[in-house]
Design a protein around this motif. Structure first.
Motif, PDB file in Angstrom:
ATOM      1  N   UNK A 230       0.854  -1.452  -0.247  1.00 23.34           N
ATOM      2  CA  UNK A 230       0.249  -0.144  -0.044  1.00 23.34           C
ATOM      3  C   UNK A 230       0.699   1.601   0.278  1.00 23.34           C
ATOM      4  N   UNK A 231       0.046   2.258  -0.877  1.00 25.78           N
ATOM      5  CA  UNK A 231       1.532   3.325  -1.148  1.00 25.78           C
ATOM      6  C   UNK A 231       1.606   4.335   0.579  1.00 25.78           C
ATOM      7  N   UNK A 232       0.328   4.539   1.223  1.00 28.81           N
ATOM      8  CA  UNK A 232       0.782   5.153   2.582  1.00 28.81           C
ATOM      9  C   UNK A 232       1.380   4.767   3.969  1.00 28.81           C
ATOM     10  N   UNK A 233       1.745   3.370   3.328  1.00 30.72           N
ATOM     11  CA  UNK A 233       2.407   2.127   4.153  1.00 30.72           C
ATOM     12  C   UNK A 233       3.944   1.195   3.922  1.00 30.72           C
ATOM     13  N   UNK A 234       4.583   2.921   2.621  1.00 29.36           N
ATOM     14  CA  UNK A 234       5.419   2.115   1.627  1.00 29.36           C
ATOM     15  C   UNK A 234       6.856   2.608   2.325  1.00 29.36           C
ATOM     16  N   UNK A 235       6.323   3.497   3.360  1.00 30.06           N
ATOM     17  CA  UNK A 235       7.457   3.822   4.521  1.00 30.06           C
ATOM     18  C   UNK A 235       7.026   4.205   5.226  1.00 30.06           C
ATOM     19  N   UNK A 236       7.622   4.218   6.572  1.00 28.68           N
ATOM     20  CA  UNK A 236       7.369   4.513   7.706  1.00 28.68           C
ATOM     21  C   UNK A 236       7.649   5.746   7.963  1.00 28.68           C
ATOM     22  N   UNK A 237       6.228   6.927   8.407  1.00 29.35           N
ATOM     23  CA  UNK A 237       5.967   8.265   8.046  1.00 29.35           C
ATOM     24  C   UNK A 237       6.777   8.632   9.453  1.00 29.35           C
ATOM     25  N   UNK A 238       7.625  10.024   9.126  1.00 29.09           N
ATOM     26  CA  UNK A 238       8.387  11.124  10.037  1.00 29.09           C
ATOM     27  C   UNK A 238       8.363  11.962   9.701  1.00 29.09           C
ATOM     28  N   UNK A 239       7.871  13.051  11.061  1.00 27.92           N
ATOM     29  CA  UNK A 239       7.012  14.094  10.843  1.00 27.92           C
ATOM     30  C   UNK A 239       8.504  15.298   9.858  1.00 27.92           C
ATOM     31  N   UNK A 240       7.545  16.144   8.915  1.00 29.37           N
ATOM     32  CA  UNK A 240       8.932  16.603   8.345  1.00 29.37           C
ATOM     33  C   UNK A 240       7.332  18.199   8.069  1.00 29.37           C
ATOM     34  N   UNK A 241       7.418  18.857   9.786  1.00 33.68           N
ATOM     35  CA  UNK A 241       6.672  20.525   8.975  1.00 33.68           C
ATOM     36  C   UNK A 241       6.861  20.668   7.418  1.00 33.68           C
ATOM     37  N   UNK A 242       5.972  20.831   6.183  1.00 30.87           N
ATOM     38  CA  UNK A 242       4.504  21.524   6.610  1.00 30.87           C
ATOM     39  C   UNK A 242       3.360  19.552   6.806  1.00 30.87           C
ATOM     40  N   UNK A 243       4.160  18.499   6.349  1.00 33.94           N
ATOM     41  CA  UNK A 243       3.738  17.701   5.546  1.00 33.94           C
ATOM     42  C   UNK A 243       5.049  16.180   6.430  1.00 33.94           C
ATOM     43  N   UNK A 244       4.305  15.284   5.715  1.00 35.42           N
ATOM     44  CA  UNK A 244       5.660  13.911   6.359  1.00 35.42           C
ATOM     45  C   UNK A 244       6.762  14.422   5.163  1.00 35.42           C
ATOM     46  N   UNK A 245       7.851  12.794   5.954  1.00 40.92           N
ATOM     47  CA  UNK A 245       8.472  12.214   5.005  1.00 40.92           C
ATOM     48  C   UNK A 245       8.930  11.432   5.395  1.00 40.92           C
ATOM     49  N   UNK A 862      -1.588  16.379  28.924  1.00 41.48           N
ATOM     50  CA  UNK A 862      -1.139  15.606  27.798  1.00 41.48           C
ATOM     51  C   UNK A 862      -0.531  17.070  26.681  1.00 41.48           C
ATOM     52  N   UNK A 863      -0.221  17.896  26.700  1.00 42.39           N
ATOM     53  CA  UNK A 863       0.234  18.826  26.217  1.00 42.39           C
ATOM     54  C   UNK A 863       1.717  18.749  25.916  1.00 42.39           C
ATOM     55  N   UNK A 864       2.184  18.980  24.488  1.00 40.10           N
ATOM     56  CA  UNK A 864       3.486  18.427  24.051  1.00 40.10           C
ATOM     57  C   UNK A 864       3.563  19.217  23.225  1.00 40.10           C
ATOM     58  N   UNK A 865       5.018  18.906  22.066  1.00 41.96           N
ATOM     59  CA  UNK A 865       4.967  19.889  21.186  1.00 41.96           C
ATOM     60  C   UNK A 865       5.037  18.504  20.037  1.00 41.96           C
ATOM     61  N   UNK A 866       4.277  19.098  19.567  1.00 41.43           N
ATOM     62  CA  UNK A 866       3.702  18.372  17.935  1.00 41.43           C
ATOM     63  C   UNK A 866       5.293  18.573  17.238  1.00 41.43           C
ATOM     64  N   UNK A 867       5.778  17.958  16.670  1.00 39.62           N
ATOM     65  CA  UNK A 867       6.593  17.362  16.243  1.00 39.62           C
ATOM     66  C   UNK A 867       6.480  18.152  14.697  1.00 39.62           C
ATOM     67  N   UNK A 909      -0.933   8.661   9.906  1.00 33.90           N
ATOM     68  CA  UNK A 909      -0.583   9.874  10.840  1.00 33.90           C
ATOM     69  C   UNK A 909       1.240   9.384  10.976  1.00 33.90           C
ATOM     70  N   UNK A 910       2.352  10.027  11.366  1.00 36.67           N
ATOM     71  CA  UNK A 910       3.366   9.709  11.015  1.00 36.67           C
ATOM     72  C   UNK A 910       3.643   8.542  12.831  1.00 36.67           C
TER      73      UNK A 910
END
Length: 943
Positions: A230-245, A862-867, A909-910
């Motif tokens: 599946x394309x949406x799981x072809x790599x493990x997504x990480x955080x990279x604003x403004x989207x994914x990497x 709960x609050x934290x720094x969102x990547x 999500x990442x």
């Protein structure tokens, strides 16, 4: 489609004479099928329309059910399929078959395994979410799921099912980041993740219809589906604003401290952006499995007052849980010497080995891509026998005396790992005094003549002989066993004149005694017990224990008014159970309920119940050990920590190590987990209040508000929440639970961890409203239409990790602390056309509300720094299902359908946000449809 039991059973009552029955939630046999607690019912017809041909998927389609263990979990799989009502944990949902409890699912989990229940044999399912601890005992804190099986079948029925996924790759966002990284992308899939099953059901009456014997056998096979498909799981997504990497694991190519070999065999700096390993594609998205079920039921009427009955079933389930290759996971410590002949001068200089006799302790990592993925082959075999006599005795007393024995034998065999104790030997290399060739020091000194050097310093330097030496396997075996003896008596005391003058029916009573013995044994081999399998997440500790419980219980139902002004019916009910455990715990559970029908078209129902759950064997007897069960992030890691030096000092990090702690790219940290023999029973208070309306012919509407609060909840401490509080507040209560190792980390050494053991945490609870509706109308000459709705609104989902810590609310959230998504609104709406042309057609709309990342919540717990802002929400989803059944004749019918007709992708999500055990492939496949369009066909033939 699930609707209120009162509506479904009322329709059945119009077609057949009423008889005394036992409805889930009460053991009082009665002619009145309505009660104080709401019950959701699924029929065999509903099951066929739903399409999925396993019980796990059937239950996950209900809005009251939350994600739990299942076939979509590979990393951390137990091999079982469990049901979790209200999200309170699968161990707080009691699973019954024909009113008798199922045993623990395996030696890895105490929750019942739904794989033991073949969906083809189900007559109906009754789901009681109002709590029923006083009626059924421990485990019914969140509710009861009762599977009523076909046990009086006549004839022969053959069923064949085939299904699979059809998917067009259309996640442009993820495809762009995968292409940018240079990873491969899958093409469109016409039919993958295939499943097929065959079953045979046969039964016959005998002895002039005094008895019936029914036999069932089935086999089901499921193909593997990889995340790479599946394309949406072809790599493990990480955080990279403004989207994914595309992110990955720091354990990839050979890595020694911050160095890795270049093409010439010289050291160069490791660069995470290009060198990280894409571990996701080799993980199973759907585990392959084979399943066999054999069921046999028998009953014989000895006389008009005694029926002998037997229920026997055997279940064998095998599956493979595959994840990415193991190897030497970055964090392994090794000592290298100047004399190591595999090191050239450039390597010696980079590692600070300047002269003979110099040594250096280094951090090492290397993914075993040469040896292939890690795999856990899981096998569970269960058998269960129920033998009893039931009937009636003088004065209309019904009785049921039974004995029950069940056992589940478990075995899992893990391959594809390296032995941690051999790694250090294979890296400690010297020159052979005789030949000058590189050999292990342990070969020269004779401590391990089999050792083979593992060459990290040259690309292509790893030999088959080195792999053969390092590769290791581990085995866990064990069993869980349950024996139950019970006796129950019930009657309508109206025959004795015990009834109120204002009521038409007498007082109903039920009393009983039950004795149950639970035993569990888990025996890991040496490799598992010592944690020798590198990358296994920590040692698997042996567990052995048992307990017995003796219980007495009683129920009473008092009709107060019948056919009076503003009270067509008014009933009051109460129940009580006393449980005495051999562990020293004694519990009392009780409940009261009211069922009021002021007029023909309206009914009001409500109940207040106190449930109790004593600790299970795992919670009592599991030894403490350090596992990958810690927080999901350490903002003190890396050269540029996200947290301040003062905050990191709160967590025990010395100023001298600030900015020098190795960063964990996979966000996997250690937690110290295990049982606690001093843990006390938890208690839960459940309140339900609702009404049933029949405002017009063929229309029924049910609305039921619920509130459940568990006090002194038995649970592992949430390591992420504890760590976050220590980091931001410095509160000693939390900071004393954070232990950094000598390198400043929470993952490099076993001495670094956050305490996350079992205890009586503060509390856990939920509240909301269930909505149900059913409407039927006739179409002139064209059959009829049925509309059904089952929806749940979750108002609150609160957790207090430690007493006095304060609570946080996960309703409408997901993320590192709240884990699995808890949509505030979820529903299932179905329209069915029953045509006069021998076919039915159904259209179903399943909806999940959007959920917000818990780190954006205002609650400081709960609050934290969102990547990345892209993780702020997981969007809402609507899935449309279409199914139809054509009846060729009385013997043969064909059902076909397409679930997720529009081929909707799941919300993604990442990996830093999808951190729970039920997250897989950048999403939650146990919550959302994650494989694409699901096509199925069922052929049923009776003769």
């Amino acid at each position: 489609m699930a609707v209120a039991a009162s509506a479904a059973l009322a329709q059945e009552a119009a077609q057949a004479p009423m008889q005394r029955i036992e409805v889930t939630g009460s053991r009082i046999p009665t002619l009145n099928t309505e009660g104080a607690s709401p019950i959701t019912t699924l029929t065999s017809k509903d099951i066929k329309i739903d399409g999925p041909k396993n019980t796990e998927d059937l239950m996950n389609n209900l809005p009251q059910v939350f994600a739990s263990q299942g076939a979509a979990i590979s990393n951390g799989a137990t091999g079982t399929a469990t049901v979790d009502l209200r999200g309170m944990g699968a161990g707080r949902t009691l699973v019954l078959v024909n009113g008798k409890r199922l045993p623990s699912g395996s030696a890895l989990t105490t929750a019942a395994d739904l794989n033991e229940i073949p969906s083809q044999l189900i007559q109906r399912v009754e789901v009681l979410t109002g709590g029923a601890g006083a009626v059924y005992g421990s485990g019914a804190v969140a509710g009861v799921v009762n599977f009523i099986m076909k046990d009086s079948f006549e004839g022969v029925e053959f069923q064949a099912n085939v299904s699979g996924s059809n998917h067009q790759q259309h996640s442009d966002e993820v495809q762009a980041v995968v292409n940018k990284k240079g990873f491969p992308l899958p093409g469109n899939k016409s039919f993958d993740g295939k499943k097929y099953d065959f079953s045979l059901l046969a039964g016959s009456n005998f002895a002039d219809n005094k008895g019936n014997a029914t036999f069932f056998v089935s086999h089901k096979h499921a193909d593997a589906l990889l995340q790479s498909e599946r394309d949406y799981s072809a790599c493990s997504l990480g955080a990279s604003d403004p989207g994914f990497a595309c992110s990955g694991s720091g354990t990839s190519i050979a890595r020694i401290n911050s160095w890795t070999p270049d093409a010439s065999g010289n050291p160069r700096k490791y660069v995470s952006a290009t060198d990280a390993y894409n571990f996701g594609p080799l993980n199973f998205f759907q585990r392959p499995s084979d399943q066999y079920n054999i069921n046999s039921t028998l009953h014989y009427d000895i006389n008009e007052n005694a029926r002998l009955y037997s229920d026997f079933n055997v279940h064998l389930y095998t599956t493979d849980a595959q994840i990415a290759p193991g190897g030497i996971f970055y964090g392994q410590q090794a000592t290298l010497s100047y004399e190591n002949p595999l090191l050239n001068s450039a390597w010696r200089t980079a590692l600070g080995l300047n002269k003979p006799g110099d040594t250096a302790t280094v951090t090492v990592g290397k993914r075993n891509v040469e040896g292939g993925p890690r795999n856990s082959h899981i096998s569970d075999m269960s058998f269960r026998e129920v033998l009893g006599v039931k009937g009636t005795i003088g004065g209309g007393w019904s009785y049921d005396v039974f004995g029950q024995f069940a056992r589940v034998n478990h075995d899992d065999h893990a391959t594809g790992y390296f032995s941690s104790r051999l790694i250090t030997k294979a890296l400690d290399v010297v020159a052979d005094p005789k030949t000058g060739k590189p050999v292990c020091r342990s070969v020269v000194d004779g401590t391990d003549p089999s050792c083979v050097p593992y060459n990290l310093y040259t690309k292509g330097g790893i030999t088959k002989e080195a792999l053969d030496y390092l590769q290791a396997a581990g085995t866990n075996s064990g069993y869980t066993q349950q024996s139950v003896f019970g006796i129950n008596l019930g009657n309508d005391l109206g025959a004795y004149g015990i009834k109120l003058p204002t009521a038409e029916n007498g007082v109903g009573v039920s009393v009983g005694y039950e004795q149950r013995v639970e035993k569990l044994v888990l025996t890991p081999d040496f490799e598992n017990q010592t944690g020798d399998l590198s990358g296994s997440g920590g040692p698997t500790v042996p567990v052995a224990g048992s307990y017995n419980v003796k219980e007495t219980y009683g129920e009473i139902k008092v009709p107060l008014l019948d056919n009076a002004a503003f009270s067509k019916h008014l009933d009051l009910s109460a129940s009580y159970r006393r449980s005495n455990y051999s562990t020293g715990s004694n519990t009392n559970t009780y409940g009261v309920g009211i069922d009021w029908q002021p007029v023909e078209m309206a009914r009001v129902r409500g109940s207040v119940q106190r449930a109790a759950r004593a600790p299970n064997i795992f919670e009592l007897y599991t030894p403490q050990s350090v596992q990958l069960a810690g927080p999901t992030d350490d903002p003190c890691g890396g050269e540029k920590p996200k947290a301040t030096q003062a905050q990191c000092a709160n967590t025990g990090l010395p100023a001298s190590l600030y900015g020098k702690v190795a960063e964990n790219s996979t966000n996997q940290y250690n937690g110290r987990t295990g049982g606690n023999p001093n843990v006390q029973p938890e208690t839960a208070d459940t309140v339900t209040l609702g009404f049933v309306l029949d405002p017009m012919k063929n229309l029924t509407i049910t609305v039921d508000a619920f509130r459940l609060k568990i006090k002194d909840a038995i649970q592992s401490v949430n390591a992420q929440s504890v760590f976050q509080q220590c980091l931001t507040t410095g509160n000693p209560l939390y900071c004393k639970m954070v232990h950094r190792d000598s390198l400043g980390s929470l993952w490099l050494l076993q001495s670094g961890y956050v305490e996350a053991g079992t205890t009586n945490i503060g509390s856990q609870g939920t509240s909301g409203v269930d909505l149900g509706a059913s409407y039927r109308t006739k179409l002139a000459g064209l059959g009829g239409l049925d509309f059904t709705l089952n929806g749940t609104y979750v108002k609150t989902y609160t957790v207090e990790n430690l007493p006095g810590m304060g609570e946080y609310d996960c309703a409408g959230l997901y993320g590192p602390t709240c884990n699995t998504p808890t949509p505030k609104w979820r529903h299932k709406f179905r329209t069915t056309w029953s045509s006069p042309y021998n076919f039915d057609l159904s259209l179903t709309w399943r909806y999940f509300d959007r959920v917000k990342n818990d780190m954006l919540d205002a609650n400081p717990l709960l609050a934290g720094e969102l990547d990345t802002k892209r993780d702020a929400y997981m969007a809402s989803r609507s899935f449309i299902d279409l199914s139809g059944t054509y009846r060729f004749n009385k013997k043969m019918a064909l059902s076909v359908g397409i679930n997720n007709l529009l081929d909707k992708d799941p919300p993604i999500a990442s990996s830093s946000s999808v951190g729970s055990s039920y997250g897989n492939g950048n999403t939650y496949p146990q919550v959302y449809d994650s494989y694409g369009r699901f096509v199925y066909a069922n052929l049923t033939y009776r003769f």
